[in-house]
Design a protein around this motif. Structure first.
Motif, PDB file in Angstrom:
ATOM      1  N   THR A 146       0.831  -1.203   0.000  1.00  0.00           N
ATOM      2  CA  THR A 146       0.000   0.000   0.000  1.00  0.00           C
ATOM      3  C   THR A 146       0.867   1.255   0.000  1.00  0.00           C
ATOM      4  OG1 THR A 146      -1.772  -1.163   1.169  1.00  0.00           O
ATOM      5  CG2 THR A 146      -1.812   1.243   1.239  1.00  0.00           C
ATOM      6  N   THR A 147       1.922   1.256   0.801  1.00  0.00           N
ATOM      7  CA  THR A 147       2.819   2.412   0.846  1.00  0.00           C
ATOM      8  C   THR A 147       3.507   2.611  -0.494  1.00  0.00           C
ATOM      9  OG1 THR A 147       3.163   2.069   3.226  1.00  0.00           O
ATOM     10  CG2 THR A 147       4.779   3.427   2.059  1.00  0.00           C
ATOM     11  N   GLY A 148       4.016   1.529  -1.076  1.00  0.00           N
ATOM     12  CA  GLY A 148       4.665   1.645  -2.378  1.00  0.00           C
ATOM     13  C   GLY A 148       3.740   2.161  -3.456  1.00  0.00           C
ATOM     14  N   LEU A 149       2.511   1.684  -3.463  1.00  0.00           N
ATOM     15  CA  LEU A 149       1.553   2.128  -4.483  1.00  0.00           C
ATOM     16  C   LEU A 149       1.060   3.544  -4.210  1.00  0.00           C
ATOM     17  CD1 LEU A 149      -0.370  -1.207  -5.034  1.00  0.00           C
ATOM     18  CD2 LEU A 149       1.206  -0.082  -6.626  1.00  0.00           C
ATOM     19  N   ALA A 150       1.063   3.974  -2.953  1.00  0.00           N
ATOM     20  CA  ALA A 150       0.742   5.374  -2.651  1.00  0.00           C
ATOM     21  C   ALA A 150       1.797   6.300  -3.238  1.00  0.00           C
ATOM     22  CB  ALA A 150       0.634   5.574  -1.147  1.00  0.00           C
ATOM     23  N   ILE A 151       3.067   5.883  -3.164  1.00  0.00           N
ATOM     24  CA  ILE A 151       4.135   6.684  -3.775  1.00  0.00           C
ATOM     25  C   ILE A 151       3.978   6.663  -5.294  1.00  0.00           C
ATOM     26  CG2 ILE A 151       6.621   7.051  -3.896  1.00  0.00           C
ATOM     27  CD1 ILE A 151       6.819   5.301  -1.310  1.00  0.00           C
ATOM     28  N   ALA A 152       3.623   5.504  -5.836  1.00  0.00           N
ATOM     29  CA  ALA A 152       3.386   5.402  -7.282  1.00  0.00           C
ATOM     30  C   ALA A 152       2.257   6.326  -7.714  1.00  0.00           C
ATOM     31  CB  ALA A 152       3.056   3.955  -7.644  1.00  0.00           C
ATOM     32  N   ARG A 153       1.213   6.413  -6.893  1.00  0.00           N
ATOM     33  CA  ARG A 153       0.088   7.304  -7.208  1.00  0.00           C
ATOM     34  C   ARG A 153       0.559   8.750  -7.294  1.00  0.00           C
ATOM     35  NH1 ARG A 153      -4.524   7.913  -2.700  1.00  0.00           N
ATOM     36  NH2 ARG A 153      -2.724   8.946  -1.740  1.00  0.00           N
ATOM     37  N   GLU A 154       1.451   9.142  -6.378  1.00  0.00           N
ATOM     38  CA  GLU A 154       1.957  10.520  -6.413  1.00  0.00           C
ATOM     39  C   GLU A 154       2.867  10.735  -7.627  1.00  0.00           C
ATOM     40  OE1 GLU A 154       1.720  14.338  -4.748  1.00  0.00           O
ATOM     41  OE2 GLU A 154       0.582  12.483  -4.413  1.00  0.00           O
ATOM     42  N   TRP A 155       3.598   9.695  -8.021  1.00  0.00           N
ATOM     43  CA  TRP A 155       4.425   9.775  -9.225  1.00  0.00           C
ATOM     44  C   TRP A 155       3.555   9.971 -10.469  1.00  0.00           C
ATOM     45  CZ3 TRP A 155       4.484   6.599 -13.529  1.00  0.00           C
ATOM     46  CH2 TRP A 155       5.551   6.783 -14.422  1.00  0.00           C
ATOM     47  N   LEU A 156       2.447   9.276 -10.520  1.00  0.00           N
ATOM     48  CA  LEU A 156       1.517   9.482 -11.638  1.00  0.00           C
ATOM     49  C   LEU A 156       1.069  10.932 -11.682  1.00  0.00           C
ATOM     50  CD1 LEU A 156      -0.741   6.299 -11.328  1.00  0.00           C
ATOM     51  CD2 LEU A 156       0.880   6.771 -13.171  1.00  0.00           C
ATOM     52  N   GLY A 157       0.771  11.486 -10.511  1.00  0.00           N
ATOM     53  CA  GLY A 157       0.376  12.894 -10.462  1.00  0.00           C
ATOM     54  C   GLY A 157       1.481  13.814 -10.930  1.00  0.00           C
ATOM     55  N   GLU A 158       2.713  13.512 -10.527  1.00  0.00           N
ATOM     56  CA  GLU A 158       3.854  14.308 -10.970  1.00  0.00           C
ATOM     57  C   GLU A 158       3.938  14.314 -12.490  1.00  0.00           C
ATOM     58  OE1 GLU A 158       8.211  14.484  -9.133  1.00  0.00           O
ATOM     59  OE2 GLU A 158       7.968  12.725 -10.423  1.00  0.00           O
ATOM     60  N   VAL A 192      -7.989   0.962  -1.102  1.00  0.00           N
ATOM     61  CA  VAL A 192      -7.698   1.912  -0.019  1.00  0.00           C
ATOM     62  C   VAL A 192      -7.238   3.252  -0.582  1.00  0.00           C
ATOM     63  CG1 VAL A 192      -6.104   2.377   1.883  1.00  0.00           C
ATOM     64  CG2 VAL A 192      -7.190   0.141   1.684  1.00  0.00           C
ATOM     65  N   LEU A 193      -6.456   3.219  -1.658  1.00  0.00           N
ATOM     66  CA  LEU A 193      -5.852   4.429  -2.206  1.00  0.00           C
ATOM     67  C   LEU A 193      -6.777   5.203  -3.133  1.00  0.00           C
ATOM     68  CD1 LEU A 193      -2.326   2.939  -2.973  1.00  0.00           C
ATOM     69  CD2 LEU A 193      -2.900   4.582  -1.166  1.00  0.00           C
ATOM     70  N   GLY A 194      -7.995   4.734  -3.304  1.00  0.00           N
ATOM     71  CA  GLY A 194      -8.949   5.451  -4.145  1.00  0.00           C
ATOM     72  C   GLY A 194      -8.725   5.256  -5.628  1.00  0.00           C
ATOM     73  N   LEU A 195      -7.819   4.354  -5.999  1.00  0.00           N
ATOM     74  CA  LEU A 195      -7.602   4.065  -7.417  1.00  0.00           C
ATOM     75  C   LEU A 195      -8.578   3.013  -7.919  1.00  0.00           C
ATOM     76  CD1 LEU A 195      -3.691   3.990  -7.437  1.00  0.00           C
ATOM     77  CD2 LEU A 195      -5.201   5.872  -8.099  1.00  0.00           C
ATOM     78  N   GLY A 196      -9.087   2.213  -7.003  1.00  0.00           N
ATOM     79  CA  GLY A 196     -10.118   1.248  -7.341  1.00  0.00           C
ATOM     80  C   GLY A 196      -9.567  -0.099  -7.768  1.00  0.00           C
ATOM     81  N   ARG A 197     -10.256  -1.145  -7.339  1.00  0.00           N
ATOM     82  CA  ARG A 197      -9.840  -2.495  -7.723  1.00  0.00           C
ATOM     83  C   ARG A 197      -9.883  -2.689  -9.234  1.00  0.00           C
ATOM     84  NH1 ARG A 197     -10.059  -5.590  -2.847  1.00  0.00           N
ATOM     85  NH2 ARG A 197     -11.318  -4.551  -1.239  1.00  0.00           N
ATOM     86  N   ASN A 198     -10.786  -1.993  -9.894  1.00  0.00           N
ATOM     87  CA  ASN A 198     -10.920  -2.161 -11.342  1.00  0.00           C
ATOM     88  C   ASN A 198      -9.767  -1.529 -12.126  1.00  0.00           C
ATOM     89  OD1 ASN A 198     -13.290  -3.607 -11.111  1.00  0.00           O
ATOM     90  ND2 ASN A 198     -14.604  -1.787 -11.302  1.00  0.00           N
ATOM     91  N   SER A 199      -8.912  -0.787 -11.444  1.00  0.00           N
ATOM     92  CA  SER A 199      -7.747  -0.247 -12.147  1.00  0.00           C
ATOM     93  C   SER A 199      -6.683  -1.311 -12.383  1.00  0.00           C
ATOM     94  CB  SER A 199      -7.136   0.926 -11.358  1.00  0.00           C
ATOM     95  OG  SER A 199      -6.585   0.474 -10.137  1.00  0.00           O
ATOM     96  N   LEU A 200      -6.820  -2.462 -11.703  1.00  0.00           N
ATOM     97  CA  LEU A 200      -5.847  -3.544 -11.849  1.00  0.00           C
ATOM     98  C   LEU A 200      -6.142  -4.337 -13.117  1.00  0.00           C
ATOM     99  CD1 LEU A 200      -3.474  -5.148 -10.679  1.00  0.00           C
ATOM    100  CD2 LEU A 200      -5.118  -6.453  -9.314  1.00  0.00           C
ATOM    101  N   VAL A 201      -5.178  -4.369 -14.016  1.00  0.00           N
ATOM    102  CA  VAL A 201      -5.309  -5.067 -15.295  1.00  0.00           C
ATOM    103  C   VAL A 201      -4.430  -6.307 -15.258  1.00  0.00           C
ATOM    104  CG1 VAL A 201      -4.986  -4.912 -17.793  1.00  0.00           C
ATOM    105  CG2 VAL A 201      -5.765  -2.892 -16.497  1.00  0.00           C
ATOM    106  N   ARG A 202      -5.040  -7.469 -15.413  1.00  0.00           N
ATOM    107  CA  ARG A 202      -4.287  -8.725 -15.424  1.00  0.00           C
ATOM    108  C   ARG A 202      -3.647  -8.916 -16.791  1.00  0.00           C
ATOM    109  NH1 ARG A 202      -4.952 -12.313 -10.919  1.00  0.00           N
ATOM    110  NH2 ARG A 202      -6.273 -11.226  -9.424  1.00  0.00           N
TER     111      ARG A 202
END
Length: 462
Positions: A146-158, A192-202
């Motif tokens: 969760t922490t790693g993906l939270a940082i990834a979320r901020e990187w996407l914003g950057e 948890v991060l508000g990106l949604g489970r549906n954002s996960l692409v297998r």
């Protein structure tokens, strides 16, 4: 002070001796106790005591009422959930963690967080990461992911010129997180991060494997508008399969993505000369998850997260309060994870690393790998079983050769639970069981006991 509390304080050395005795008894009987006790009728909850009775009475009540219900999960044949135990040094460190009771988050009282930073440096070296990675202790792999993906979320914003930490996840628009065989905690983290489970692409995996197909991943990246997140796996749950991290790294020459690697227990392959190649390229990850209450054999709960972008991490988790200490170029730990309250988990890890070093922990890893291979070979030789995948590291994925229904596998698992604990799964559409080796106590004798119990139970339910 309450009279009973004062009396306990006066007798504290004696009470600690009694607790030490109870702990020693529990550990001395691990081999003889049921790995998972037979399920009985749950206790009716007792009311909260109104009057003080003291630590002696509480210890006696625990040993009578609850200790018999607890599993021998610290022992050598608890092969479910990729669970380690606690080495002697880790146990000593965990006891002292409670004794010193540090909230190790702030430079205003900095001893604890300095110890944590030293320990993170040792772990970084253990896993072959460079100083470009900084790290912090968290509660487990789910919080690390969760922490790693939270940082990834901020990187996407950057990349998009927004800050989800300030503006919310909606500012990103649609997000795609690509992975071949993600652990269930990845979808939980995205929720948890508000990106949604549906954002996960297998993404398709290689034939007969759980490792992602690099060509399929490249096609998915080409179809993804804008920057993306890739979750690589260094050790999948069912078969401990490893994505080709070097191949994924080369895709960055043509595609823009954050690389998060879930190496919850697979990172420990770095300790093995035979298996270290499996984590080649781990250092190229932007963030990494490693669980420590698995193969490092420290008590629950303990994990570490690493990242190359501590600046983005602090942007996400910064906490503005004068009493919490500075942010600055070297942020206090309070600014790096979701937790403001942060016990000194690092002490148990510090103790076991200081006590046994790289060599001692390499021996544990290599012995567990040998045990997994031995169980795999024993089950392959038994006509009652089918081993569903190669034993690549420390997990054996197997099923019944005849009629492997969930019901029959449940009956098998329950029949052997007092002798060996394994967990259910589904692999390639087939109901199966997993035996995961990560305990520091496990030996070939335990493998023989487990194989004999499984074989006898399979013949019984047949």
């Amino acid at each position: 002070m309450d009279r009973t509390l004062a009396a306990d304080l006066a007798r504290l050395p004696e009470l600690l001796d009694a607790t030490r005795g109870a702990a020693a008894d529990a550990l001395a009987t691990l081999d003889a106790r049921p790995v998972v006790p037979p399920a009985g009728k749950p206790h009716d909850p007792e009311p909260l005591p109104e009057r003080a009775t003291g630590t002696d009475a509480a210890l006696a009540a625990f040993r009578d009422r609850w200790e018999p219900r607890l599993s021998a999960s610290a022992g050598p044949r608890y092969l479910g959930f990729v669970t380690g135990g606690a080495t002697p040094a880790a146990l000593a460190g965990d006891w002292l963690t409670a004794v010193h009771d540090q909230n190790s988050n702030s430079a205003l009282d900095g001893g604890g967080q300095d110890l944590e930073r030293e320990t993170v440096g040792w772990l970084r070296d253990l896993f072959g990461l460079t100083a470009a990675h900084s790290g912090t202790f968290v509660s487990g792999a789910t919080m690390s992911n969760t922490t790693g993906l939270a940082i990834a979320r901020e990187w996407l914003g950057e990349r998009l010129g927004v800050s989800p930490a300030e503006d919310g996840a909606a500012a990103l628009g649609p997000v795609r997180v690509l992975s071949g065989a993600p652990h269930s905690s990845i979808a939980k983290a995205l929720s948890v991060l508000g990106l949604g489970r549906n954002s996960l692409v297998r993404v398709p995996t290689l034939p007969g494997r759980e490792a992602v197909d690099p060509a399929a991943l490249e096609r998915a990246l080409a179809d993804t508008p804008g920057p993306a997140v890739v979750v690589a796996n260094a050790g999948t749950v069912n078969t401990v399969d490893f994505d080709d991290l070097r191949a994924i790294e080369t895709l960055r020459e043509r595609h823009d993505f954050w690389l998060h690697t879930d190496a919850a227990f697979g990172a420990f392959a770095a300790l093995s000369a035979e298996h270290g190649h499996l984590v080649d390229g781990l250092d190229a990850s932007d963030s990494v998850c490693v669980d420590l209450h698995k193969w490092l054999n420290v008590p629950y709960d303990s994990a570490v997260q690493f990242t190359r972008r501590r600046d983005l991490q602090a942007r996400v988790f910064q906490n503005s309060a004068a009493y919490l200490g500075p942010l600055g170029d070297h942020p206090d730990l309070v600014h790096l994870t979701p937790e403001n309250s942060h016990r000194l988990r690092a002490l148990a890890a510090w103790f076991t690393l200081r006590a046994y070093g790289r060599q001692g922990h390499r021996e544990i890893v290599e012995r567990d790998i040998a045990c997994a291979r031995a169980l795999g070979a024993a089950l392959e030789a038994d006509p009652a079983f089918t081993v569903l995948a190669p034993v690549r590291l420390n997990v054996v994925c197997f099923t019944l050769a005849e009629a492997p229904t969930p019901e029959r596998l449940t009956a098998l698992r329950e029949a052997v639970a007092t002798e060996v604990f394994v967990t259910p799964t589904v692999y390639g559409g087939t109901a199966a069981l997993r035996a995961a080796f990560s305990n520091w106590r496990t030996t070939q004798a335990d493998v023989r006991r487990a194989a004999e119990a499984l074989g006898a139970a399979a013949r019984e339910i047949a």
